[in-house]
Design a protein around this motif. Structure first.
Motif, short mmCIF file in Angstrom:
data_model
loop_
_atom_site.label_atom_id
_atom_site.label_comp_id
_atom_site.label_asym_id
_atom_site.label_seq_id
_atom_site.Cartn_x
_atom_site.Cartn_y
_atom_site.Cartn_z
N GLU A 183 4.83 61.19 27.73
CA GLU A 183 6.08 61.44 27.02
C GLU A 183 7.14 60.41 27.36
O GLU A 183 7.87 59.94 26.48
N GLN A 184 7.23 60.04 28.66
CA GLN A 184 8.29 59.12 29.07
C GLN A 184 8.15 57.75 28.42
O GLN A 184 9.14 57.12 28.07
N GLN A 185 6.91 57.31 28.25
CA GLN A 185 6.68 56.03 27.57
C GLN A 185 7.27 56.05 26.16
O GLN A 185 7.91 55.10 25.72
N TRP A 186 7.03 57.13 25.46
CA TRP A 186 7.51 57.26 24.08
C TRP A 186 9.04 57.37 24.04
O TRP A 186 9.68 56.72 23.21
N ILE A 187 9.61 58.13 24.96
CA ILE A 187 11.07 58.27 25.01
C ILE A 187 11.72 56.93 25.32
O ILE A 187 12.75 56.56 24.72
N ARG A 219 14.82 65.99 20.05
CA ARG A 219 14.12 66.33 21.30
C ARG A 219 15.08 66.90 22.35
O ARG A 219 14.65 67.26 23.44
N GLY A 220 16.38 66.95 22.04
CA GLY A 220 17.35 67.51 22.98
C GLY A 220 17.72 66.55 24.10
O GLY A 220 18.17 67.00 25.17
N LEU A 221 17.58 65.26 23.88
CA LEU A 221 17.82 64.26 24.94
C LEU A 221 19.18 63.57 24.80
O LEU A 221 19.51 62.71 25.62
N PHE A 241 17.26 56.31 12.99
CA PHE A 241 16.19 57.31 12.97
C PHE A 241 15.68 57.58 14.38
O PHE A 241 15.36 58.73 14.72
N ALA A 242 15.60 56.53 15.19
CA ALA A 242 15.18 56.71 16.58
C ALA A 242 16.18 57.59 17.33
O ALA A 242 15.80 58.48 18.11
N MET A 243 17.47 57.37 17.07
CA MET A 243 18.50 58.21 17.69
C MET A 243 18.34 59.67 17.24
O MET A 243 18.43 60.60 18.05
N ALA A 244 18.10 59.88 15.93
CA ALA A 244 17.93 61.24 15.41
C ALA A 244 16.73 61.92 16.06
O ALA A 244 16.75 63.13 16.33
N THR A 245 15.67 61.16 16.33
CA THR A 245 14.48 61.71 16.97
C THR A 245 14.79 62.14 18.39
O THR A 245 14.33 63.21 18.85
N LEU A 246 15.58 61.35 19.11
CA LEU A 246 15.98 61.71 20.47
C LEU A 246 16.87 62.95 20.46
O LEU A 246 16.78 63.81 21.34
N ILE A 247 17.77 63.03 19.44
CA ILE A 247 18.62 64.22 19.31
C ILE A 247 17.76 65.46 19.10
O ILE A 247 17.98 66.51 19.71
#
Length: 753
Positions: free
Chosen positions: A596-600, A627-629, A619-625
């Motif tokens: 998971e950490q590699q992907w994050i 995921r709750g990060l 889109f990458a930012m939205a994906t992190l959002i």
């Protein structure tokens, strides 16, 4: 020697069938010859088998690809079928007399290679179809209605009337040279068959053929031995197949001049009982019964009034009994209250019908057809052999409540069978999305049998003797043709769904060979998605997925390492990259063994960089959002940085568009995002506002009405107004001035964008 009797018919005409039987009883011929491929006589006996249920068809097809087919469908009211049946009942020899199927298909193959020339010839000619169209204009009703009104109600001299009609049709039409030549050869061959029968000593020859051919058979010379040897031929196979009333109807595209098969069977029944008048009553009462079954209020008075109106219309239109058009007009007026839509479903049921034929065991079939029907019975799917689509829900888990292993895994084996048919493009089953989104053991299909199913099985017979071997060959062929890893992965997933581990192993070997080369992230993500599906459901389908876990791990690592490079793309390519990010994110969420950490870290790097495509960064930012990060404070900082005066409007709005691609609750509830967007838009000058608005309109187009309402609540809080006020302001219709402004954006000058 007696002159042969030429009985001209219209194929699938109840009156023709009725009068053919009457004439046969009168003539008592020594032999009956019927228009149809002369090499298919061995199939006739099956039409007389007590377990045969019509409609059914003789199918001839070429043995090499591309497959060309020749279909001869029969209904119970086909004059050809009734002639065959009469001959069988009276122990009289019966034969087909037209060109053999290998010649027919050779001609068809040649004509398919000269379609352009034929099309031009057709345009220059006055075809029989064009004559029919001219007739319809003169009469003010369709050719089918004309035929039913003038020929289906004839009591006497039917044979003379149809022969005269065919003769005048030949005189009125000037078909293309190609079609004229084909008809001439056919008629010469039929004449040759008639002469041969006479040479065999048959005194009274009775011929059943299309009315169009009667004049030709009376005047043309028979084909000589030399001419017969010069006819083109191809290798063919023949079989019988069940047929359906739907396929016979014009609505399905079959041009046999039979728009209402079920209605014509009803007409045939009335003729057999010697009472054509009862057709009217049966049609209308059955229609009323259908209407009532569907919850429509249809009274007996309406049926009586419809009957009277139909009879009146028939008299006004110069026919003794109401025809289908009269009955339908009366039904629309009296039972549909002037609207056809009210009775359309019921009329389809009683005019076209859902009848499907059945053939007895022992009918000559290809081995793959036999395997298909054997598995239908074994898997208890034969009840789905219907033209009406039926729903099949499968539970792929082992059924622990039964004793035998066969019963315990019947749904899983059904799934294997249906997926193999799907791979072979045999349209018996269509998979549908799961209706139980919380389960991973359900599979859902719509099953429907149509005559094309049989033809698709015939085409599949070139690939193997059984469904499994043909599917295996097809999968291997697709794997060999794969040029990208995602294509090989799709083949692998299909092999997995088909329950074919050997085919899956072959596809994996191809995939591994292709994976050596560098692949675009789109290919890697699609491949990872296919492999993920197999790993997730491997145990359920009794498939060992352990060997592919290292392969998925390797591909996922490659995706993490190449993600930043892939995001250095133009706007056109950004869509595929964002879709790839979404696939890879879902794959990682489904498998703990993927780091998971590699992907994050990869997503964070893309979200932070300013030199990549801004849509991808958003889109990458939205994906992190999602995921709750990303907390509120961090999002506020990033939004204020991206949506600042120093950033050009197209880049800022592009970033927001990428962010908005995930229109999820986690994005909407972040109030800081909408505050910063509000500040940003207020600070833009007019030109920059127009530039930003073009991109923002596109971004907001994906939001649902409920999501827009939630956003309005956020903006209402920011503006210090009630949420309802903000919603009314944002969701109201645009004014004329605003419409003109928005239309002007289509012509906005974007300079170097």
């Amino acid at each position: 020697m007696a002159t042969p009797v030429f009985f001209g018919v219209r194929h699938l005409s109840p009156a023709a069938a009725h009068h053919v039987r009457l004439e046969l009883e009168k003539v008592q011929p020594d032999v009956v010859l019927i228009e149809g491929p002369s090499d298919l006589n061995h199939q006739m006996k099956w039409f007389c088998h007590p377990k045969t249920k019509l409609p059914a068809a003789i199918l001839a097809y070429t043995q090499e690809s591309p497959i060309y087919t020749l279909l001869y469908p029969f209904a119970v009211y086909s004059p050809e079928y009734q002639a065959i049946l009469w001959a069988y009942e009276h122990n009289v020899p019966c034969r087909f007399m037209d060109l053999p199927s290998d010649v027919f298909l050779a001609i068809r193959e040649e004509s398919s290679q000269n379609t352009d020339t034929e099309d031009k010839a057709e345009q220059a000619a006055r075809t029989t179809e064009q004559v029919y169209m001219q007739l319809e204009k003169l009469l003010g009703e369709s050719h089918d209605t004309f035929w039913e009104r003038r020929f289906e109600q004839i009591d006497e001299n039917y044979m003379q009337a149809t022969a005269e009609f065919g003769k005048q049709l030949r005189q009125a039409a000037t078909d293309s040279l190609y079609r004229t030549a084909e008809n001439h050869v056919r008629e010469a061959y039929m004449k040759r068959t008639i002469v041969q029968a006479q040479k065999e000593g048959f005194e009274k020859v009775f011929c059943v053929c299309g009315a169009y051919h009667v004049a030709g058979l009376q005047s043309n010379e028979p084909l000589t031995d030399k001419e017969e040897k010069r006819l083109p031929r191809v290798s063919v196979s023949t079989t019988l197949m069940p047929y359906s009333y739907y396929r016979l109807s014009e609505r399905s595209g079959y041009g046999a001049g039979n728009q209402a098969p079920a209605y014509f069977e009803l007409l045939w029944d009335s003729m057999c009982k010697g009472n054509l008048e009862q057709t009217t009553y049966r049609y209308l009462t059955e229609l009323a019964a259908r209407q009532r079954k569907q919850g429509q209020m249809t009274s007996s008075a309406e049926v009586i009034e419809a009957s009277r109106l139909a009879q009146t219309l028939a008299k006004l239109r110069s026919s003794e009994y109401p025809v289908l058009q009269d009955l339908r007009d009366a039904a629309i007026t009296c039972m549909g209250h002037g609207s056809f839509s009210e009775i359309s479903v019921s009329t389809a049921a009683i005019e076209i019908g859902t009848k499907i034929g059945e053939l007895p065991p022992g009918v000559s079939r290809t081995s793959i057809q036999g395997d298909f029907y054997r598995q239908l019975k074994e898997l208890r799917l034969d009840k789905y052999q219907s033209v009406q689509a039926q729903q099949l829900d499968l539970d792929l888990r082992e059924n622990l409540r039964v004793k035998s292993e066969k019963s315990a895994f019947i749904d899983l084996n059904r799934s294997f069978f249906l997926h193999r048919l799907r791979v072979l493009q045999v349209g018996f089953g269509t998979p549908v999305q799961s209706r139980q989104t919380n389960s991973n053991w359900g599979e859902y299909w719509n099953l429907r049998w149509v005559p094309e199913t049989e033809i698709e099985l015939i085409e599949a017979s070139l690939l193997g003797e059984t469904i499994e071997t043909a599917a295996s060959f097809s999968l291997k062929e697709k794997a060999d043709k794969s040029n990208e890893i995602s294509q090989a992965a799709e083949v692998f997933q299909d092999a997995f769904l088909c329950g074919m581990p050997q085919a899956a192993a072959y596809a994996i070997s191809v995939l591994q060979r292709l994976s050596v080369d560098t692949a675009a992230i789109e290919q890697v993500s699609k491949t990872a998605e296919h492999l993920s599906t197999v790993i997730r459901y491997g145990d359920l389908r009794k498939f060992s997925s352990e060997p592919i876990i290292p392969l998925l791990t390797q591909l996922f690592l490659r995706a993490c390492l190449t993600l930043q490079e892939s995001c250095s793309c133009d706007d056109e390519a950004s869509k595929q990259v964002m879709e790839s990010i979404e696939r890879l994110n879902q794959v990682q969420l489904n498998h703990e063994f993927l780091q998971e950490q590699q992907w994050i870290d990869a997503l964070t790097a893309v979200a932070d960089r300013d030199d990549l495509n801004t849509k991808c960064s958003g889109f990458a930012m939205a994906t992190l959002i999602e995921r709750g990060l990303i907390d509120e404070n961090l999002l506020s900082i990033e939004v204020s940085r991206r949506l600042s005066k120093g950033i050009s409007a197209d880049l800022a709005a592009g970033w927001f568009e990428g962010l908005a691609k995930k229109t999820s609750y986690s994005l909407i509830v972040h109030l800081s995002l909408w505050k910063e967007l509000d500040y940003y838009l207020q600070d833009l000058d007019e030109d920059d506002f127009k530039r930003a608005l073009v991109f923002l309109r596109r971004a907001f187009s994906d939001f649902t009405a409920n999501e827009k309402s939630d956003i309005a609540e956020n903006l209402g809080e920011i503006w210090g107004v009630e949420p309802e006020q903000a919603a009314d302001l944002l969701m109201r219709a645009t004014t004329q001035e605003e419409d003109e402004f928005l239309q002007g954006l289509d012509e906005f000058d974007f300079g170097d964008i």
